[in-house]
Design an enzyme around this catalytic site. Structure first.
Site, PDB file in Angstrom:
ATOM      1  N   ASN A   8      50.119 -24.180  10.435  1.00  0.00           N
ATOM      2  CA  ASN A   8      51.460 -24.150  11.023  1.00  0.00           C
ATOM      3  C   ASN A   8      51.480 -25.100  12.213  1.00  0.00           C
ATOM      4  OD1 ASN A   8      53.820 -23.582  12.428  1.00  0.00           O
ATOM      5  ND2 ASN A   8      53.570 -21.362  12.362  1.00  0.00           N
ATOM      6  N   LYS A  15      48.787 -23.722  14.749  1.00  0.00           N
ATOM      7  CA  LYS A  15      48.306 -22.371  14.488  1.00  0.00           C
ATOM      8  C   LYS A  15      47.655 -22.343  13.107  1.00  0.00           C
ATOM      9  CE  LYS A  15      51.992 -20.203  17.196  1.00  0.00           C
ATOM     10  NZ  LYS A  15      53.150 -19.275  17.156  1.00  0.00           N
ATOM     11  N   ARG A  91      53.397 -24.687   6.708  1.00  0.00           N
ATOM     12  CA  ARG A  91      54.741 -24.722   7.270  1.00  0.00           C
ATOM     13  C   ARG A  91      55.230 -26.168   7.196  1.00  0.00           C
ATOM     14  NH1 ARG A  91      56.308 -25.366  13.499  1.00  0.00           N
ATOM     15  NH2 ARG A  91      58.551 -25.022  13.373  1.00  0.00           N
ATOM     16  N   HIS A 179      63.239 -22.974  12.304  1.00  0.00           N
ATOM     17  CA  HIS A 179      62.490 -21.768  12.668  1.00  0.00           C
ATOM     18  C   HIS A 179      62.708 -20.645  11.662  1.00  0.00           C
ATOM     19  CE1 HIS A 179      62.563 -23.347  17.043  1.00  0.00           C
ATOM     20  NE2 HIS A 179      61.377 -23.583  16.522  1.00  0.00           N
ATOM     21  N   HIS A 206      64.324 -17.210  19.232  1.00  0.00           N
ATOM     22  CA  HIS A 206      62.982 -17.787  19.093  1.00  0.00           C
ATOM     23  C   HIS A 206      62.848 -18.836  20.194  1.00  0.00           C
ATOM     24  CE1 HIS A 206      59.394 -19.285  16.796  1.00  0.00           C
ATOM     25  NE2 HIS A 206      59.663 -20.327  17.560  1.00  0.00           N
ATOM     26  N   GLY A 208      60.473 -21.052  22.636  1.00  0.00           N
ATOM     27  CA  GLY A 208      59.148 -21.605  22.847  1.00  0.00           C
ATOM     28  C   GLY A 208      59.280 -23.075  23.186  1.00  0.00           C
ATOM     29  N   ASN A 209      58.222 -23.850  22.944  1.00  0.00           N
ATOM     30  CA  ASN A 209      58.326 -25.292  23.154  1.00  0.00           C
ATOM     31  C   ASN A 209      59.417 -25.879  22.272  1.00  0.00           C
ATOM     32  OD1 ASN A 209      57.168 -27.636  24.565  1.00  0.00           O
ATOM     33  ND2 ASN A 209      56.662 -28.333  22.500  1.00  0.00           N
ATOM     34  N   ARG A 239      62.594 -31.652  24.200  1.00  0.00           N
ATOM     35  CA  ARG A 239      63.811 -32.053  23.489  1.00  0.00           C
ATOM     36  C   ARG A 239      65.046 -31.614  24.265  1.00  0.00           C
ATOM     37  NH1 ARG A 239      62.256 -29.308  17.957  1.00  0.00           N
ATOM     38  NH2 ARG A 239      60.380 -28.677  19.093  1.00  0.00           N
ATOM     39  N   ARG A 283      55.199 -21.771  31.404  1.00  0.00           N
ATOM     40  CA  ARG A 283      54.211 -21.113  32.265  1.00  0.00           C
ATOM     41  C   ARG A 283      53.945 -21.951  33.517  1.00  0.00           C
ATOM     42  NH1 ARG A 283      50.050 -20.662  27.343  1.00  0.00           N
ATOM     43  NH2 ARG A 283      50.895 -22.790  27.181  1.00  0.00           N
ATOM     44  N   GLU A 329      58.351 -14.000  23.945  1.00  0.00           N
ATOM     45  CA  GLU A 329      57.417 -12.881  23.945  1.00  0.00           C
ATOM     46  C   GLU A 329      56.740 -12.674  25.295  1.00  0.00           C
ATOM     47  OE1 GLU A 329      54.634 -13.558  20.762  1.00  0.00           O
ATOM     48  OE2 GLU A 329      56.260 -14.086  19.375  1.00  0.00           O
ATOM     49  N   ASN A 330      56.611 -13.747  26.101  1.00  0.00           N
ATOM     50  CA  ASN A 330      55.736 -13.689  27.268  1.00  0.00           C
ATOM     51  C   ASN A 330      56.411 -13.881  28.621  1.00  0.00           C
ATOM     52  OD1 ASN A 330      53.073 -13.442  25.863  1.00  0.00           O
ATOM     53  ND2 ASN A 330      53.731 -15.378  24.965  1.00  0.00           N
ATOM     54  N   GLU A 377      54.656 -16.127  11.702  1.00  0.00           N
ATOM     55  CA  GLU A 377      54.980 -17.097  10.660  1.00  0.00           C
ATOM     56  C   GLU A 377      53.835 -17.244   9.669  1.00  0.00           C
ATOM     57  OE1 GLU A 377      57.793 -20.181  13.165  1.00  0.00           O
ATOM     58  OE2 GLU A 377      55.646 -20.140  13.575  1.00  0.00           O
TER      59      GLU A 377
END
Length: 406
Positions: A8, A15, A91, A179, A206, A208-209, A239, A283, A329-330, A377
Protein backbone atom coordinates in the site's frame (compact mmCIF):
# COMPACT_ATOMS: atom_id res chain seq x y z
CA UNK A 1 -0.17 -22.67 4.70
CA UNK A 2 -0.81 -20.06 2.00
CA UNK A 3 0.04 -16.39 2.44
CA UNK A 4 -0.80 -13.03 0.88
CA UNK A 5 1.45 -9.97 0.78
CA UNK A 6 -0.19 -6.54 0.62
CA UNK A 7 1.55 -3.40 -0.63
CA UNK A 8 0.00 0.00 0.00
CA UNK A 9 2.04 2.91 -1.34
CA UNK A 10 1.08 6.38 -0.15
CA UNK A 11 2.59 9.68 -1.23
CA UNK A 12 5.38 9.45 1.37
CA UNK A 13 4.95 6.01 2.88
CA UNK A 14 4.69 2.31 2.12
CA UNK A 15 2.57 0.06 4.30
CA UNK A 16 3.02 -3.68 3.97
CA UNK A 17 1.60 -6.80 5.54
CA UNK A 18 1.83 -10.56 5.39
CA UNK A 19 -1.42 -12.47 5.87
CA UNK A 20 -2.14 -16.13 6.47
CA UNK A 21 -5.23 -17.35 4.62
CA UNK A 22 -7.53 -18.83 7.23
CA UNK A 23 -11.02 -20.10 6.50
CA UNK A 24 -13.08 -17.16 7.75
CA UNK A 25 -10.84 -14.18 7.04
CA UNK A 26 -7.18 -13.48 6.26
CA UNK A 27 -5.15 -13.04 9.45
CA UNK A 28 -2.19 -10.65 9.58
CA UNK A 29 0.98 -12.20 10.95
CA UNK A 30 3.19 -9.20 10.18
CA UNK A 31 2.43 -5.53 9.59
CA UNK A 32 4.81 -2.68 8.96
CA UNK A 33 5.52 0.56 7.24
CA UNK A 34 8.25 2.56 5.63
CA UNK A 35 7.64 6.15 6.69
CA UNK A 36 8.92 9.50 5.38
CA UNK A 37 10.24 8.10 2.11
CA UNK A 38 12.62 10.55 0.42
CA UNK A 39 13.58 12.09 3.76
CA UNK A 40 16.85 11.66 5.66
CA UNK A 41 14.62 10.58 8.56
CA UNK A 42 13.06 7.59 6.79
CA UNK A 43 12.18 4.65 9.04
CA UNK A 44 11.10 1.04 8.72
CA UNK A 45 9.11 -0.52 11.52
CA UNK A 46 7.37 -3.89 11.58
CA UNK A 47 6.05 -6.33 14.11
CA UNK A 48 4.33 -9.67 14.25
CA UNK A 49 0.82 -10.28 15.51
CA UNK A 50 2.23 -11.35 18.88
CA UNK A 51 4.10 -8.06 19.25
CA UNK A 52 7.59 -9.17 18.24
CA UNK A 53 9.48 -6.25 16.68
CA UNK A 54 11.09 -7.09 13.33
CA UNK A 55 12.32 -3.70 12.22
CA UNK A 56 13.45 -0.55 13.92
CA UNK A 57 13.69 3.20 13.58
CA UNK A 58 16.73 5.07 12.43
CA UNK A 59 17.13 3.45 9.02
CA UNK A 60 18.28 6.69 7.39
CA UNK A 61 17.65 7.88 3.86
CA UNK A 62 15.45 5.77 1.58
CA UNK A 63 15.60 7.65 -1.69
CA UNK A 64 12.31 6.73 -3.30
CA UNK A 65 9.46 4.25 -3.46
CA UNK A 66 11.42 1.81 -5.63
CA UNK A 67 14.10 1.51 -2.96
CA UNK A 68 11.42 1.16 -0.28
CA UNK A 69 9.60 -1.59 -2.22
CA UNK A 70 12.77 -3.61 -2.74
CA UNK A 71 13.79 -3.22 0.90
CA UNK A 72 10.39 -4.42 2.11
CA UNK A 73 10.35 -7.48 -0.16
CA UNK A 74 13.90 -8.35 0.93
CA UNK A 75 12.91 -8.12 4.58
CA UNK A 76 9.75 -10.21 4.20
CA UNK A 77 11.74 -12.93 2.44
CA UNK A 78 14.31 -12.89 5.25
CA UNK A 79 11.79 -12.79 8.09
CA UNK A 80 9.46 -15.48 6.69
CA UNK A 81 11.56 -17.75 4.43
CA UNK A 82 8.97 -20.56 4.54
CA UNK A 83 5.98 -18.40 3.63
CA UNK A 84 4.13 -19.63 0.55
CA UNK A 85 3.17 -16.42 -1.25
CA UNK A 86 0.16 -17.27 -3.42
CA UNK A 87 -1.00 -13.71 -4.05
CA UNK A 88 0.14 -10.10 -3.77
CA UNK A 89 -2.53 -7.47 -3.30
CA UNK A 90 -1.78 -3.93 -4.41
CA UNK A 91 -3.43 -0.64 -3.61
CA UNK A 92 -3.82 1.11 -6.96
CA UNK A 93 -5.04 4.66 -6.49
CA UNK A 94 -6.76 5.19 -9.84
CA UNK A 95 -8.92 2.68 -11.65
CA UNK A 96 -10.61 5.09 -14.04
CA UNK A 97 -14.35 5.07 -14.79
CA UNK A 98 -14.63 1.35 -15.56
CA UNK A 99 -13.28 -0.47 -12.49
CA UNK A 100 -15.73 -0.74 -9.61
CA UNK A 101 -14.10 -3.79 -8.01
CA UNK A 102 -10.66 -5.46 -7.76
CA UNK A 103 -9.10 -7.18 -10.78
CA UNK A 104 -6.37 -9.72 -11.43
CA UNK A 105 -3.51 -7.89 -13.11
CA UNK A 106 -2.33 -8.83 -16.58
CA UNK A 107 0.16 -7.16 -18.95
CA UNK A 108 -2.76 -5.50 -20.76
CA UNK A 109 -4.37 -4.17 -17.58
CA UNK A 110 -1.01 -2.87 -16.36
CA UNK A 111 -0.58 -0.88 -19.56
CA UNK A 112 -4.09 0.54 -19.22
CA UNK A 113 -3.41 1.58 -15.63
CA UNK A 114 -0.20 3.31 -16.70
CA UNK A 115 -2.33 5.60 -18.88
CA UNK A 116 -4.07 6.82 -15.70
CA UNK A 117 -0.81 7.99 -14.09
CA UNK A 118 -1.43 11.69 -14.98
CA UNK A 119 -4.60 11.55 -12.84
CA UNK A 120 -2.60 10.48 -9.75
CA UNK A 121 1.06 11.34 -10.35
CA UNK A 122 2.07 11.09 -6.68
CA UNK A 123 0.70 7.55 -6.37
CA UNK A 124 -0.03 5.62 -9.57
CA UNK A 125 3.59 5.28 -10.76
CA UNK A 126 4.68 4.04 -7.33
CA UNK A 127 1.73 1.63 -7.10
CA UNK A 128 2.66 0.11 -10.45
CA UNK A 129 6.35 -0.04 -9.53
CA UNK A 130 5.28 -2.17 -6.60
CA UNK A 131 3.41 -4.49 -8.96
CA UNK A 132 6.48 -4.96 -11.14
CA UNK A 133 8.74 -5.56 -8.14
CA UNK A 134 6.31 -8.18 -6.80
CA UNK A 135 6.00 -9.92 -10.17
CA UNK A 136 9.77 -10.20 -10.34
CA UNK A 137 10.07 -11.50 -6.77
CA UNK A 138 6.97 -13.76 -6.78
CA UNK A 139 6.38 -14.71 -10.45
CA UNK A 140 3.94 -17.54 -9.61
CA UNK A 141 1.73 -15.46 -7.33
CA UNK A 142 -1.56 -13.91 -8.39
CA UNK A 143 -1.25 -10.12 -8.59
CA UNK A 144 -4.45 -8.31 -7.61
CA UNK A 145 -5.23 -4.60 -8.00
CA UNK A 146 -7.54 -2.92 -5.50
CA UNK A 147 -8.61 0.55 -6.58
CA UNK A 148 -9.11 3.57 -4.35
CA UNK A 149 -11.63 4.92 -6.85
CA UNK A 150 -13.79 1.77 -7.04
CA UNK A 151 -15.77 2.47 -3.86
CA UNK A 152 -17.09 5.72 -5.34
CA UNK A 153 -18.06 4.46 -8.77
CA UNK A 154 -21.79 4.48 -8.05
CA UNK A 155 -22.10 8.11 -7.01
CA UNK A 156 -25.21 9.95 -8.15
CA UNK A 157 -24.48 11.77 -11.43
CA UNK A 158 -24.62 15.20 -9.79
CA UNK A 159 -21.78 14.17 -7.49
CA UNK A 160 -19.79 12.71 -10.37
CA UNK A 161 -19.83 15.47 -12.95
CA UNK A 162 -18.38 18.93 -13.53
CA UNK A 163 -20.31 21.76 -15.20
CA UNK A 164 -18.42 21.27 -18.46
CA UNK A 165 -19.76 20.24 -21.86
CA UNK A 166 -20.93 16.64 -21.57
CA UNK A 167 -18.36 15.28 -24.00
CA UNK A 168 -15.70 15.85 -21.35
CA UNK A 169 -17.60 13.65 -18.91
CA UNK A 170 -17.81 10.99 -21.60
CA UNK A 171 -14.04 11.12 -22.10
CA UNK A 172 -13.44 10.56 -18.38
CA UNK A 173 -13.24 14.08 -16.94
CA UNK A 174 -15.35 13.50 -13.85
CA UNK A 175 -15.16 13.30 -10.08
CA UNK A 176 -13.68 9.95 -9.08
CA UNK A 177 -13.10 10.18 -5.34
CA UNK A 178 -10.22 8.40 -3.60
CA UNK A 179 -9.27 6.64 -0.33
CA UNK A 180 -11.92 4.08 -1.21
CA UNK A 181 -10.15 1.16 0.46
CA UNK A 182 -10.15 3.03 3.76
CA UNK A 183 -13.83 3.93 3.40
CA UNK A 184 -14.69 0.34 2.50
CA UNK A 185 -13.01 -0.90 5.67
CA UNK A 186 -14.83 1.65 7.84
CA UNK A 187 -18.17 0.78 6.21
CA UNK A 188 -17.63 -2.95 6.81
CA UNK A 189 -16.46 -2.29 10.38
CA UNK A 190 -19.59 -0.26 11.14
CA UNK A 191 -21.79 -2.97 9.62
CA UNK A 192 -20.35 -5.45 12.13
CA UNK A 193 -20.04 -3.25 15.22
CA UNK A 194 -22.71 -0.54 14.83
CA UNK A 195 -25.30 -1.74 12.31
CA UNK A 196 -27.79 1.03 13.13
CA UNK A 197 -25.19 3.70 12.35
CA UNK A 198 -24.08 1.81 9.25
CA UNK A 199 -27.66 1.98 8.00
CA UNK A 200 -27.77 5.75 8.50
CA UNK A 201 -25.88 8.85 7.37
CA UNK A 202 -22.16 8.80 8.17
CA UNK A 203 -19.28 11.13 7.31
CA UNK A 204 -15.86 9.50 7.38
CA UNK A 205 -12.88 11.85 7.69
CA UNK A 206 -9.75 10.13 6.38
CA UNK A 207 -7.17 12.65 7.52
CA UNK A 208 -3.49 12.09 6.86
CA UNK A 209 -0.73 13.21 4.52
CA UNK A 210 -3.43 12.59 1.96
CA UNK A 211 -6.81 13.76 3.27
CA UNK A 212 -10.41 13.47 2.18
CA UNK A 213 -13.93 13.07 3.52
CA UNK A 214 -16.71 10.81 2.32
CA UNK A 215 -20.45 10.77 2.90
CA UNK A 216 -22.04 7.31 3.31
CA UNK A 217 -25.67 6.22 3.29
CA UNK A 218 -26.21 2.54 4.13
CA UNK A 219 -22.45 2.04 3.78
CA UNK A 220 -22.32 3.31 0.20
CA UNK A 221 -20.47 6.40 -0.98
CA UNK A 222 -22.73 9.22 -2.19
CA UNK A 223 -20.26 12.10 -2.02
CA UNK A 224 -16.53 12.70 -1.63
CA UNK A 225 -14.35 15.77 -1.15
CA UNK A 226 -11.85 14.55 -3.76
CA UNK A 227 -12.58 14.87 -7.45
CA UNK A 228 -10.87 14.31 -10.79
CA UNK A 229 -7.49 13.90 -9.11
CA UNK A 230 -6.25 13.47 -5.55
CA UNK A 231 -5.55 17.23 -5.46
CA UNK A 232 -9.10 18.35 -4.78
CA UNK A 233 -10.91 18.97 -1.51
CA UNK A 234 -9.05 19.23 1.78
CA UNK A 235 -5.50 20.60 2.07
CA UNK A 236 -3.00 17.80 2.60
CA UNK A 237 0.64 17.31 3.51
CA UNK A 238 2.01 18.78 0.30
CA UNK A 239 -1.12 19.12 -1.87
CA UNK A 240 -3.19 22.29 -2.05
CA UNK A 241 -6.72 20.88 -1.91
CA UNK A 242 -9.56 22.94 -3.37
CA UNK A 243 -8.28 25.71 -5.62
CA UNK A 244 -9.92 28.21 -7.94
CA UNK A 245 -8.94 27.00 -11.46
CA UNK A 246 -8.34 30.63 -12.31
CA UNK A 247 -5.22 30.46 -10.15
CA UNK A 248 -3.75 27.89 -12.53
CA UNK A 249 -4.59 30.09 -15.53
CA UNK A 250 -2.97 33.06 -13.81
CA UNK A 251 0.20 31.13 -13.06
CA UNK A 252 0.40 30.02 -16.69
CA UNK A 253 -0.54 33.24 -18.43
CA UNK A 254 0.84 35.91 -16.13
CA UNK A 255 3.74 34.17 -14.39
CA UNK A 256 4.86 32.01 -17.29
CA UNK A 257 4.92 28.79 -15.29
CA UNK A 258 5.00 25.54 -17.23
CA UNK A 259 2.65 22.61 -16.64
CA UNK A 260 5.48 20.72 -14.94
CA UNK A 261 6.23 23.64 -12.64
CA UNK A 262 2.58 24.01 -11.68
CA UNK A 263 2.31 20.27 -11.08
CA UNK A 264 5.32 20.43 -8.75
CA UNK A 265 3.81 23.43 -6.93
CA UNK A 266 0.35 21.96 -6.41
CA UNK A 267 1.36 18.38 -5.59
CA UNK A 268 4.68 18.76 -3.79
CA UNK A 269 5.11 22.30 -2.40
CA UNK A 270 1.67 23.27 -1.14
CA UNK A 271 -0.64 22.11 1.64
CA UNK A 272 0.72 22.02 5.18
CA UNK A 273 4.28 22.26 3.87
CA UNK A 274 3.60 25.33 1.76
CA UNK A 275 1.56 27.13 4.40
CA UNK A 276 3.97 26.45 7.26
CA UNK A 277 7.26 26.66 5.37
CA UNK A 278 8.37 23.95 7.77
CA UNK A 279 6.90 20.48 7.29
CA UNK A 280 4.14 18.41 5.73
CA UNK A 281 3.84 16.38 8.94
CA UNK A 282 1.09 17.38 11.38
CA UNK A 283 3.10 15.95 14.29
CA UNK A 284 5.99 18.29 13.51
CA UNK A 285 3.71 21.30 13.15
CA UNK A 286 1.91 20.67 16.44
CA UNK A 287 5.24 20.39 18.24
CA UNK A 288 6.75 23.44 16.51
CA UNK A 289 4.00 25.82 17.66
CA UNK A 290 5.25 28.67 15.47
CA UNK A 291 2.94 31.28 14.00
CA UNK A 292 3.20 29.77 10.52
CA UNK A 293 2.62 26.25 11.88
CA UNK A 294 -0.47 27.40 13.79
CA UNK A 295 -1.86 29.09 10.67
CA UNK A 296 -1.32 25.93 8.61
CA UNK A 297 -3.14 23.82 11.20
CA UNK A 298 -5.96 26.39 11.41
CA UNK A 299 -6.46 26.33 7.64
CA UNK A 300 -6.51 22.52 7.62
CA UNK A 301 -9.16 22.49 10.35
CA UNK A 302 -11.21 25.24 8.70
CA UNK A 303 -11.43 23.35 5.43
CA UNK A 304 -12.31 20.12 7.24
CA UNK A 305 -15.15 21.88 9.09
CA UNK A 306 -16.40 23.36 5.83
CA UNK A 307 -16.40 19.96 4.11
CA UNK A 308 -18.13 18.37 7.09
CA UNK A 309 -21.00 20.81 6.76
CA UNK A 310 -21.20 20.38 3.00
CA UNK A 311 -21.35 16.59 3.19
CA UNK A 312 -24.01 16.77 5.91
CA UNK A 313 -26.10 18.73 3.42
CA UNK A 314 -25.45 16.09 0.72
CA UNK A 315 -26.57 13.36 3.13
CA UNK A 316 -29.65 15.28 4.25
CA UNK A 317 -28.62 15.01 7.89
CA UNK A 318 -26.04 13.26 10.01
CA UNK A 319 -25.93 10.30 12.38
CA UNK A 320 -22.19 9.74 12.88
CA UNK A 321 -18.73 11.11 12.14
CA UNK A 322 -15.76 8.76 11.99
CA UNK A 323 -12.17 10.00 12.17
CA UNK A 324 -9.51 7.76 10.64
CA UNK A 325 -6.11 8.01 8.94
CA UNK A 326 -2.83 9.09 10.51
CA UNK A 327 -4.04 12.53 11.62
CA UNK A 328 -7.63 11.52 12.28
CA UNK A 329 -6.60 8.65 14.53
CA UNK A 330 -3.78 10.41 16.40
CA UNK A 331 -4.36 14.17 16.57
CA UNK A 332 -6.71 15.07 19.40
CA UNK A 333 -6.10 18.73 18.55
CA UNK A 334 -7.39 18.39 14.99
CA UNK A 335 -10.42 16.35 16.05
CA UNK A 336 -11.30 18.93 18.71
CA UNK A 337 -11.01 21.89 16.37
CA UNK A 338 -13.02 20.21 13.64
CA UNK A 339 -15.85 19.40 16.07
CA UNK A 340 -15.85 22.45 18.35
CA UNK A 341 -18.97 24.64 18.15
CA UNK A 342 -20.68 22.09 15.91
CA UNK A 343 -23.67 21.75 18.23
CA UNK A 344 -25.93 23.14 15.49
CA UNK A 345 -25.11 19.97 13.53
CA UNK A 346 -25.74 17.73 16.53
CA UNK A 347 -22.08 17.20 17.50
CA UNK A 348 -21.12 17.48 21.15
CA UNK A 349 -17.51 16.48 21.83
CA UNK A 350 -16.36 14.76 25.04
CA UNK A 351 -13.02 16.52 25.48
CA UNK A 352 -11.64 14.01 27.98
CA UNK A 353 -12.51 11.05 25.75
CA UNK A 354 -10.97 12.84 22.78
CA UNK A 355 -7.74 13.53 24.67
CA UNK A 356 -7.58 9.87 25.67
CA UNK A 357 -8.14 8.76 22.03
CA UNK A 358 -11.22 6.77 23.01
CA UNK A 359 -13.25 4.96 20.35
CA UNK A 360 -16.31 7.16 21.00
CA UNK A 361 -15.40 10.80 21.62
CA UNK A 362 -18.84 12.38 21.66
CA UNK A 363 -20.89 12.86 24.82
CA UNK A 364 -23.77 10.50 25.65
CA UNK A 365 -26.20 13.35 24.84
CA UNK A 366 -24.69 14.14 21.44
CA UNK A 367 -27.23 13.58 18.66
CA UNK A 368 -24.35 12.68 16.33
CA UNK A 369 -21.98 9.95 17.49
CA UNK A 370 -18.32 10.85 16.88
CA UNK A 371 -15.90 7.94 16.66
CA UNK A 372 -12.23 7.20 16.10
CA UNK A 373 -11.69 3.98 14.14
CA UNK A 374 -8.23 2.97 12.91
CA UNK A 375 -8.47 2.09 9.25
CA UNK A 376 -7.12 -1.16 7.81
CA UNK A 377 -6.71 -0.87 4.07
CA UNK A 378 -4.35 -3.86 4.12
CA UNK A 379 -7.11 -6.20 5.32
CA UNK A 380 -9.39 -4.99 2.53
CA UNK A 381 -6.61 -5.70 0.03
CA UNK A 382 -5.86 -9.13 1.52
CA UNK A 383 -9.52 -10.10 1.37
CA UNK A 384 -9.70 -9.14 -2.30
CA UNK A 385 -6.54 -11.10 -3.13
CA UNK A 386 -7.82 -14.13 -1.23
CA UNK A 387 -11.04 -14.16 -3.24
CA UNK A 388 -9.06 -14.52 -6.47
CA UNK A 389 -6.99 -17.43 -5.14
CA UNK A 390 -9.71 -19.32 -3.25
CA UNK A 391 -13.12 -18.07 -4.46
CA UNK A 392 -15.05 -20.94 -2.83
CA UNK A 393 -13.26 -20.56 0.49
CA UNK A 394 -14.14 -16.86 0.61
CA UNK A 395 -17.58 -17.03 -1.01
CA UNK A 396 -19.17 -14.97 1.78
CA UNK A 397 -16.68 -12.16 1.26
CA UNK A 398 -17.34 -12.31 -2.47
CA UNK A 399 -21.10 -12.00 -1.89
CA UNK A 400 -20.56 -8.94 0.35
CA UNK A 401 -18.39 -7.25 -2.27
CA UNK A 402 -20.99 -7.89 -4.95
CA UNK A 403 -23.73 -6.43 -2.74
CA UNK A 404 -21.72 -3.24 -2.22
CA UNK A 405 -21.26 -2.67 -5.94
CA UNK A 406 -24.85 -3.50 -6.80
Amino acid sequence: MSHVVTLNAGSSSLKFSLFTLHKDDPVAICTGAVDRIGSPEATIAAKTSDGRVLGGDGVGPIADHVAAMNRVLDLLTQWFPKAEIVAVGHRIVHGGPDHDRPIQLTPDSLRALEDLAPFAPLHQPYNLQGVRAAIERFPQAVQVACFDTAFHRHHPWVNDTFALPTEYYDMGVRRYGFHGLSYEYIADHLAKTAPLLHGGRVIVAHLGNGASMCGLIHGRSVGSSMGFTALDGLPMGTRCGQLDPGVVLYLMQQKGMTADEITELLYCKSGLLGLSGLSNDMRTLEQADTGAARRAISYFNFRARRELGALAAVLGGLDAVVFTGGIGENSALVRERVCVNMGWLGIELDHDANTEHARIISTPLSRVQVMVIPTNEELVIARAAARFVYPHMYEALLDKAAARTG
